[in-house]
Design a protein around this motif. Structure first.
Motif, mmCIF file in Angstrom:
data_model
loop_
_atom_site.group_PDB
_atom_site.id
_atom_site.type_symbol
_atom_site.label_atom_id
_atom_site.label_comp_id
_atom_site.label_asym_id
_atom_site.label_seq_id
_atom_site.Cartn_x
_atom_site.Cartn_y
_atom_site.Cartn_z
ATOM 1 N N MET A 1 57.044 50.050 -13.751
ATOM 2 C CA MET A 1 56.182 48.959 -13.283
ATOM 3 C C MET A 1 56.755 47.629 -13.743
ATOM 4 O O MET A 1 57.119 47.474 -14.911
ATOM 5 N N PRO A 2 56.905 46.640 -12.841
ATOM 6 C CA PRO A 2 57.494 45.353 -13.242
ATOM 7 C C PRO A 2 56.649 44.647 -14.290
ATOM 8 O O PRO A 2 55.471 44.937 -14.482
ATOM 9 N N VAL A 3 57.283 43.696 -14.943
ATOM 10 C CA VAL A 3 56.577 42.871 -15.922
ATOM 11 C C VAL A 3 55.554 41.996 -15.195
ATOM 12 O O VAL A 3 55.839 41.402 -14.154
ATOM 13 N N VAL A 4 54.333 41.905 -15.729
ATOM 14 C CA VAL A 4 53.268 41.105 -15.136
ATOM 15 C C VAL A 4 53.346 39.696 -15.710
ATOM 16 O O VAL A 4 53.444 39.510 -16.929
ATOM 17 N N VAL A 5 53.297 38.676 -14.827
ATOM 18 C CA VAL A 5 53.346 37.269 -15.239
ATOM 19 C C VAL A 5 52.046 36.606 -14.831
ATOM 20 O O VAL A 5 51.572 36.780 -13.694
ATOM 21 N N GLU A 6 51.439 35.824 -15.732
ATOM 22 C CA GLU A 6 50.198 35.131 -15.405
ATOM 23 C C GLU A 6 50.121 33.825 -16.172
ATOM 24 O O GLU A 6 50.754 33.654 -17.217
ATOM 25 N N GLN A 7 49.343 32.888 -15.609
ATOM 26 C CA GLN A 7 49.020 31.630 -16.282
ATOM 27 C C GLN A 7 47.523 31.391 -16.106
ATOM 28 O O GLN A 7 47.067 31.027 -15.031
ATOM 29 N N ASN A 8 46.778 31.603 -17.171
ATOM 30 C CA ASN A 8 45.331 31.416 -17.110
ATOM 31 C C ASN A 8 44.977 29.933 -17.093
ATOM 32 O O ASN A 8 45.752 29.099 -17.556
ATOM 33 N N PRO A 9 43.783 29.577 -16.572
ATOM 34 C CA PRO A 9 43.412 28.154 -16.496
ATOM 35 C C PRO A 9 43.401 27.459 -17.850
ATOM 36 O O PRO A 9 43.670 26.268 -17.930
ATOM 37 N N GLU A 10 43.098 28.202 -18.920
ATOM 38 C CA GLU A 10 43.013 27.544 -20.228
ATOM 39 C C GLU A 10 44.379 27.317 -20.859
ATOM 40 O O GLU A 10 44.492 26.630 -21.880
ATOM 41 N N MET A 11 45.431 27.873 -20.268
ATOM 42 C CA MET A 11 46.764 27.694 -20.843
ATOM 43 C C MET A 11 47.305 26.316 -20.486
ATOM 44 O O MET A 11 47.043 25.788 -19.402
ATOM 45 N N ALA A 12 48.078 25.736 -21.387
ATOM 46 C CA ALA A 12 48.651 24.408 -21.164
ATOM 47 C C ALA A 12 49.725 24.481 -20.087
ATOM 48 O O ALA A 12 50.278 25.549 -19.797
ATOM 49 N N ALA A 13 50.020 23.337 -19.478
ATOM 50 C CA ALA A 13 51.040 23.268 -18.431
ATOM 51 C C ALA A 13 52.379 23.753 -18.983
ATOM 52 O O ALA A 13 52.787 23.395 -20.085
ATOM 53 N N GLY A 14 53.053 24.590 -18.204
ATOM 54 C CA GLY A 14 54.357 25.091 -18.604
ATOM 55 C C GLY A 14 54.337 26.349 -19.439
ATOM 56 O O GLY A 14 55.391 26.880 -19.765
ATOM 57 N N HIS A 15 53.142 26.849 -19.807
ATOM 58 C CA HIS A 15 53.049 28.066 -20.614
ATOM 59 C C HIS A 15 52.614 29.241 -19.731
ATOM 60 O O HIS A 15 51.703 29.100 -18.907
ATOM 61 N N ALA A 16 53.258 30.370 -19.893
ATOM 62 C CA ALA A 16 52.940 31.568 -19.112
ATOM 63 C C ALA A 16 52.959 32.782 -20.033
ATOM 64 O O ALA A 16 53.685 32.811 -21.036
ATOM 65 N N ARG A 17 52.141 33.793 -19.682
ATOM 66 C CA ARG A 17 52.067 35.019 -20.480
ATOM 67 C C ARG A 17 52.706 36.167 -19.687
ATOM 68 O O ARG A 17 52.431 36.352 -18.503
ATOM 69 N N LEU A 18 53.568 36.924 -20.333
ATOM 70 C CA LEU A 18 54.239 38.071 -19.737
ATOM 71 C C LEU A 18 53.754 39.335 -20.438
ATOM 72 O O LEU A 18 53.547 39.330 -21.656
ATOM 73 N N LYS A 19 53.575 40.419 -19.659
ATOM 74 C CA LYS A 19 53.145 41.696 -20.231
ATOM 75 C C LYS A 19 54.123 42.785 -19.814
ATOM 76 O O LYS A 19 54.303 43.053 -18.621
ATOM 77 N N LEU A 20 54.770 43.374 -20.815
ATOM 78 C CA LEU A 20 55.608 44.550 -20.597
ATOM 79 C C LEU A 20 54.706 45.759 -20.812
ATOM 80 O O LEU A 20 54.303 46.060 -21.935
ATOM 81 N N MET A 21 54.349 46.445 -19.715
ATOM 82 C CA MET A 21 53.312 47.461 -19.782
ATOM 83 C C MET A 21 53.742 48.673 -20.608
ATOM 84 O O MET A 21 52.945 49.265 -21.321
ATOM 85 N N ASN A 22 55.002 49.061 -20.530
ATOM 86 C CA ASN A 22 55.478 50.219 -21.304
ATOM 87 C C ASN A 22 56.499 49.705 -22.310
ATOM 88 O O ASN A 22 57.700 49.673 -22.051
ATOM 89 N N ALA A 23 56.007 49.294 -23.482
ATOM 90 C CA ALA A 23 56.871 48.658 -24.476
ATOM 91 C C ALA A 23 57.573 49.649 -25.383
ATOM 92 O O ALA A 23 58.476 49.263 -26.133
ATOM 93 N N GLY A 24 57.179 50.902 -25.363
ATOM 94 C CA GLY A 24 57.835 51.891 -26.206
ATOM 95 C C GLY A 24 57.705 51.552 -27.684
ATOM 96 O O GLY A 24 56.639 51.227 -28.185
ATOM 97 N N ASP A 25 58.839 51.591 -28.393
ATOM 98 C CA ASP A 25 58.852 51.343 -29.842
ATOM 99 C C ASP A 25 59.317 49.934 -30.191
ATOM 100 O O ASP A 25 59.684 49.671 -31.340
ATOM 101 N N LEU A 26 59.332 49.015 -29.239
ATOM 102 C CA LEU A 26 59.800 47.659 -29.527
ATOM 103 C C LEU A 26 58.940 47.017 -30.612
ATOM 104 O O LEU A 26 57.712 47.096 -30.583
ATOM 105 N N ASP A 27 59.596 46.365 -31.558
ATOM 106 C CA ASP A 27 58.917 45.737 -32.692
ATOM 107 C C ASP A 27 58.577 44.278 -32.341
ATOM 108 O O ASP A 27 59.488 43.473 -32.113
ATOM 109 N N PRO A 28 57.285 43.899 -32.273
ATOM 110 C CA PRO A 28 56.929 42.517 -31.911
ATOM 111 C C PRO A 28 57.495 41.480 -32.868
ATOM 112 O O PRO A 28 57.739 40.338 -32.480
#
Length: 377
Positions: A1-28
């Motif tokens: 499944m591709p990475v989901v990209v979104e920008q909610n209304p409360e986010m400042a201009a130029g900021h976007a949130r990405l979600k990697l749905m299957n992150a496995g063992d990646l360390d944040p």
């Protein structure tokens, strides 16, 4: 499944949130990303620490996102303006993730249309290369301290011999006293002469300075003769002729400020020179006048378009929205309300219209707009 990209209304201009749905063992805590795209047939990678076309370069480039958090099996991370400014809406990108432990995930994403800052943001700072720790400086040798100060003094006295404690001879004392006596005589004579000079000056003061209390003004101090002529009135500021050619020359040669250009646009409007007023107002809006941008938007807005004005033949909601957004970015509350209203009504064919409508109406409501509060309800 591709990475989901979104920008909610409360986010400042130029900021976007990405979600990697299957992150496995990646360390944040240590995850990095790499974004690539095919540009002119060549695979290039995004480098947010650069600006312009230099931000896309050949060779893999990894950078740290603004924020990273684990959400169950997914990984949520945020891109800031230094990255989003270089990503185009609806264009596919390859995105890779890695962490310090060697885990890696490769995926793809389709970028979205989003609000960006009015001007390009400064590039993200490059990660500094690890610097070797400087070698410790050798400790300075401690100066030897004599533990017995009385012994040191005794040694100094012994080395100096009798010169330190030898008294002056009587003939030397007599000579010094004689020198002092002569100096006192000279100083006393000078003081007597100064007193005599001051007394003579006081006695003959009238001959030198004139009678006491009378002051003869010099020619430079004499008051200027009074004149009955009125003061010259301040000259009025030079105004450009009320013609279209004069307005164009004014913008090209003078390069006025946005405020001055808007003031001239109002003057031309009052004189009926609507074409010249239009180019003056457009210049002011492009150079930061939110007032001018609001007036430009209203000329294109289907709700306020005036066909008899003779400037804009047909209304255009998309162009009006662009000018409203310029004015809203400058803090104009009326522009925020109208832009939110247009986005809410469906007058604009934009996929982010619902989110953008809520964003601008909330900002207007926070600024005290009652109409924005009603539209939000």
């Amino acid at each position: 499944m591709p990475v989901v990209v979104e920008q909610n209304p409360e986010m400042a201009a130029g900021h976007a949130r990405l979600k990697l749905m299957n992150a496995g063992d990646l360390d944040p805590a240590t995850v990095e990303v790499a974004v690539s795209a095919s540009i002119d047939g060549v695979e290039k990678h995004l480098d947010p620490s650069r600006q312009g076309t230099a931000a896309w370069a050949a060779g893999e480039n990894w950078f740290r996102p603004a924020e990273v958090a684990r959400q169950g099996g997914a990984l949520s991370l945020e891109f800031g303006p230094s990255a989003t400014w270089h990503l185009k809406p609806y264009q596919p990108y390859q995105i890779s993730f890695r962490d310090a432990a060697g885990h890696r995930a490769d995926d793809r994403m389709s970028w979205i249309a989003m609000r960006l800052p009015s001007n390009p943001p400064p590039p993200a700072p490059e990660r500094p290369a690890a610097q070797p720790e400087p070698a410790p400086e050798p400790a300075a040798e401690a100066e030897a301290v004599d533990e017995d100060p009385l012994a040191a003094f005794a040694e100094l006295e012994a080395n100096a011999g009798d010169a330190i404690i030898e008294p002056a001879r009587p003939d030397e004392e007599d000579g010094r006293a004689g020198h002092r006596t002569g100096l006192y005589i000279i100083i006393g004579a000078l003081l007597i002469l100064l007193l005599i000079a001051a007394a003579l000056l006081w006695y003959f003061r009238e001959d030198v300075f004139g009678p006491a209390g009378e002051v003869t003004p010099s020619a430079e101090e004499a008051p200027a003769p009074e004149s009955d002529a009125p003061a010259a009135a301040e000259q009025a500021p030079t105004r450009i002729p009320l013609t279209l050619d004069a307005a164009r020359s004014y913008l090209i040669e003078e390069k006025p400020s946005a405020a001055d250009a808007q003031a001239e646009a109002e003057r031309f409007d009052g004189a009926g020179e609507v074409q010249a007023a239009f180019i003056l107002r457009k210049y002011a809006a492009q150079n930061g006048s939110s007032e001018a941008a609001l007036l430009m938007a209203r000329q294109y807005d289907p709700a306020t378009h005036d066909p008899d004005a003779g400037v804009i033949a047909e209304p255009d909601a998309a162009i009006a929205a662009d000018w409203y957004e310029r004015a809203a970015d400058g803090g104009n509350v009326d522009a925020m309300v109208r832009l939110g209203e247009m986005l809410k009504s469906g007058a604009l064919d934009r996929p982010d219209a619902p989110e953008q409508s809520v964003f601008w109406l909330r900002k207007a409501a926070e600024a005290g707009s009652e109409k924005a509060k009603e539209l939000l309800q």
